[in-house]
Design an enzyme around this catalytic site. Structure first.
Site, mmCIF file in Angstrom:
data_model
loop_
_atom_site.group_PDB
_atom_site.id
_atom_site.type_symbol
_atom_site.label_atom_id
_atom_site.label_comp_id
_atom_site.label_asym_id
_atom_site.label_seq_id
_atom_site.Cartn_x
_atom_site.Cartn_y
_atom_site.Cartn_z
ATOM 1 N N ASN A 9 1.031 -1.302 0.157
ATOM 2 C CA ASN A 9 0.245 0.123 0.170
ATOM 3 C C ASN A 9 0.985 1.393 0.388
ATOM 4 O O ASN A 9 1.965 1.425 0.562
ATOM 5 C CB ASN A 9 -1.190 -0.005 1.131
ATOM 6 N N GLY A 43 -0.223 7.216 1.785
ATOM 7 C CA GLY A 43 -0.138 8.940 2.059
ATOM 8 C C GLY A 43 -0.494 9.004 3.535
ATOM 9 O O GLY A 43 -0.421 10.506 2.681
ATOM 10 N N CYS A 98 6.976 5.368 8.255
ATOM 11 C CA CYS A 98 5.514 5.276 6.741
ATOM 12 C C CYS A 98 6.944 5.631 6.028
ATOM 13 O O CYS A 98 6.894 6.929 5.658
ATOM 14 C CB CYS A 98 4.558 6.354 7.224
ATOM 15 N N ASN A 155 6.525 -1.718 11.521
ATOM 16 C CA ASN A 155 5.773 -1.336 10.334
ATOM 17 C C ASN A 155 5.804 -1.782 8.990
ATOM 18 O O ASN A 155 6.395 -3.116 9.480
ATOM 19 C CB ASN A 155 5.884 0.670 10.058
ATOM 20 N N THR A 156 4.600 -1.606 7.644
ATOM 21 C CA THR A 156 5.849 -2.280 6.404
ATOM 22 C C THR A 156 7.259 -1.841 6.217
ATOM 23 O O THR A 156 7.498 -1.450 6.177
ATOM 24 C CB THR A 156 4.427 -1.449 5.404
ATOM 25 N N GLY A 178 0.939 -8.278 5.385
ATOM 26 C CA GLY A 178 0.175 -9.222 5.924
ATOM 27 C C GLY A 178 1.154 -10.531 6.098
ATOM 28 O O GLY A 178 2.074 -10.383 5.552
ATOM 29 N N GLY A 229 -3.348 -5.930 12.071
ATOM 30 C CA GLY A 229 -3.628 -5.015 10.275
ATOM 31 C C GLY A 229 -4.094 -5.599 8.974
ATOM 32 O O GLY A 229 -5.066 -5.313 9.142
#
Lengths: 261, 302
Positions: free
Chosen positions: B68, B71, B129, B191-192, B216, B264
């Site tokens: 993703n 933003g 982020c 975080n991702t 995921g 998440g």
């Protein structure tokens, strides 16, 4: 009501090459509106995200939903293998749907292009309750002579067909079909590829009539939480106040003049 | 049997939270799950002013997960405090607000406004982020920058702060230690993970931003490893996350050293995941006669 559930496939058949027609037994049919959609989940755990698929039709006693979809990748290819009696994971019913009241007593264009044709079927059925059948002008575009759902649509309105290869109806797109048949309407409802929706937006502005268009975007949640599927809007959206409305929940149907596409 | 967990003096009824950005402010998933059953709702990141976010496509599916690049679209702190906080206050769950910014001043402005709201139990500071060009990640990938922003926010925050760490670093323990040394009350990770996907048929990036954050189940082993490493590097509590799909996954994180866990991306796959994880942890505790959930934190046999 929104719910994720394991529903049952009532039937499935291939309507045209790569186009599948699945009826799903589900109590979600009770509240389903034309233009709403389902999220359908694969059994394969490597393809996790739901596939948003528009509702094509609701049966008479509202116990089943019909989806007509194109095999576009791994997920839809899996769905196409499902047989009657098998489970299917769905989340629904989602989105706002078309407001049929705006077409009460009016002449209307229902315009569908390609895999945007299916939601026009339930919409055409619903419109028969608010306007005369001869007022319902269904203008649908296909690539070739695989004019799926044509017979179903003919039950609920006047059907005009455009094909890219000219094999059936007007050669060209839905706009060419309107021109060739000298059609007019007071309101437009449409679903299809972005170039078609842009053309409809322009046509509606020139003709000074409202057009309601159903948009598509990559989605993750389908319920308005992830902010993945947004469209630029003229007015501030009510969620984030940044002119980015969520297609899954604020749409998928928007008045064309409200969105920047 | 006691499922409570306490982080920086805040006691949660159970260790299950929502990962920021996947659950809005609870309104959307409140239609599916009883928010009263959650340990906490961690909100979508909120900035001092509204942020429009990135162009679409913003999401793409990848094997066992997703990318993703939203933003951080958000309505800004004022709308958030008028609308989202009152909504969440109706529920018997803790509220953790995720704070984002492009400069130290942006973060401080949000933190100060939230200081007036006692219903907010903790602040999670998003310095990780990967999808915004300014701020955010710049503070989260260098230990000295992380130290400085943590120290500055700590000066202004009335609530305990959780620093949310990026996995996109060489050594997670260095980052964890920097945050702790600067006064962070807790850490959340991961975080991702920055990723990329290319549509070979159209020869275009699957995500308009080119790169996106991967989340995921596919990232879970990376996350468990980092939680374990961070837990051994610092004394402050850790909220673990990264691909949790069920109670077994959640328990892995807890055994690795997490005091709480967040769900998440799996909310998107199964909107009932959070409450299923609560139930599953309870079942696990019964099965193994675990009296206190806290006995499980870091209890992997070494």
């Amino acid at each position: 009501m929104k719910q994720k559930q394991t529903a049952v496939v009532a039937s499935q058949r291939e309507l045209a090459p790569m186009i599948y027609d699945m009826w799903i037994e589900s109590d979600l049919a009770k509240d389903a509106l034309p233009g709403q959609f389902l999220c359908v989940y694969t059994r394969n755990k490597s393809t996790l995200l739901p596939r948003p698929i528009s509702i094509c039709e609701v049966n008479e006693d509202k116990s089943a939903l019909r989806i007509v979809y194109r095999i576009a990748g791994q997920g839809t290819a899996e769905f196409a293998t499902y047989k009657a009696g098998e489970p299917v994971e769905i989340l629904g019913t989602l989105g706002n749907g078309f407001n049929v009241e705006v077409a009460a007593g009016k002449k209307v264009f229902l315009m569908g292009g390609g895999i945007g044709v299916p939601p026009m079927l339930q919409l055409a059925k619903a419109l028969n309750a608010v306007t005369a059948k001869e007022n319902i002008q269904i203008v649908v575009g296909y690539r070739d002579n695989q004019t799926f759902l044509r017979e179903d649509l003919e039950k609920y309105g006047q059907v005009y067909i455009a094909t890219e290869d000219g094999s059936v109806g007007t050669k060209g797109n839905v706009m060419n079909a309107i021109e060739e048949n000298a059609l007019q309407a007071d309101v437009i409802m449409a679903c299809g590829p972005m170039p078609m929706l842009r053309a409809i937006k322009g046509y509606a502005e020139n003709a000074d009539i409202p057009a309601y268009i159903s948009l598509e975007e990559h989605m993750a949640c389908g319920v308005g939480a992830c902010l993945g599927c947004v469209v630029k809007t003229k007015e501030k959206d009510h969620h984030s106040h940044v002119n980015n409305a969520r297609i899954c929940t604020d749409g998928p149907v928007f008045e064309a003049k409200e969105v920047d596409i | 049997m006691n499922m409570q967990t306490t982080i920086a003096g805040v006691t949660f009824k159970n260790p299950v939270m929502t990962a920021s950005g996947t659950f809005g402010s609870g309104m959307e998933y409140g239609e599916f799950v009883d928010l009263n059953q959650l340990g906490a709702v961690v909100t979508k990141g909120v900035a001092n002013v509204p942020w429009p976010g990135n162009p679409t496509p913003r999401v793409a599916e990848v094997y066992g997960g997703m990318l993703n690049a939203i933003g951080l679209q958000n309505p800004g702190i004022d709308v958030f405090m008028d609308r989202d906080i009152p909504f969440l206050k109706q529920y018997d769950t803790k509220i953790i607000v995720n704070v984002c910014g492009k400069s130290v001043e942006d973060y401080v402005e949000v933190v100060e406004k939230l200081g007036d709201e006692p219903a907010v139990s903790m602040l999670e500071i998003n310095v990780s982020c990967p999808n915004v060009t300014e701020g955010a990640i710049a503070f989260g990938q260098k230990a000295d920058a992380l130290y400085n922003i943590t120290e500055e926010i700590k000066k202004h925050a009335k609530q305990p702060i959780i620093m949310k760490l990026s996995p996109n670093v060489t050594d997670i323990t260095e980052m964890a230690k920097a945050a702790e040394a600067a006064g962070a009350d807790a850490l959340s990770l991961i975080n991702t993970i920055t990723g990329m996907k290319i549509d070979i048929h159209r020869r275009k990036f699957a995500i308009a931003n080119k790169t996106g954050g991967m989340s995921g189940p596919a990232i879970k082993p990376v996350a468990v490893r980092m939680v374990y490493q961070a837990a051994h590097a610092v004394q402050i509590p850790i909220i673990g996350m990264g691909g949790i799909a069920n109670a077994e996954d959640a328990i892995e994180f807890i055994l690795a050293g997490a005091s709480a866990v967040s769900i998440g991306a799996m909310n998107f796959v199964n909107p009932y995941t959070t409450i299923e994880v609560v139930k599953g942890i309870e079942d696990y505790m019964k099965r193994y006669n675990v009296e206190n959930l806290t006995d499980l934190t870091g209890a992997v046999d070494v």
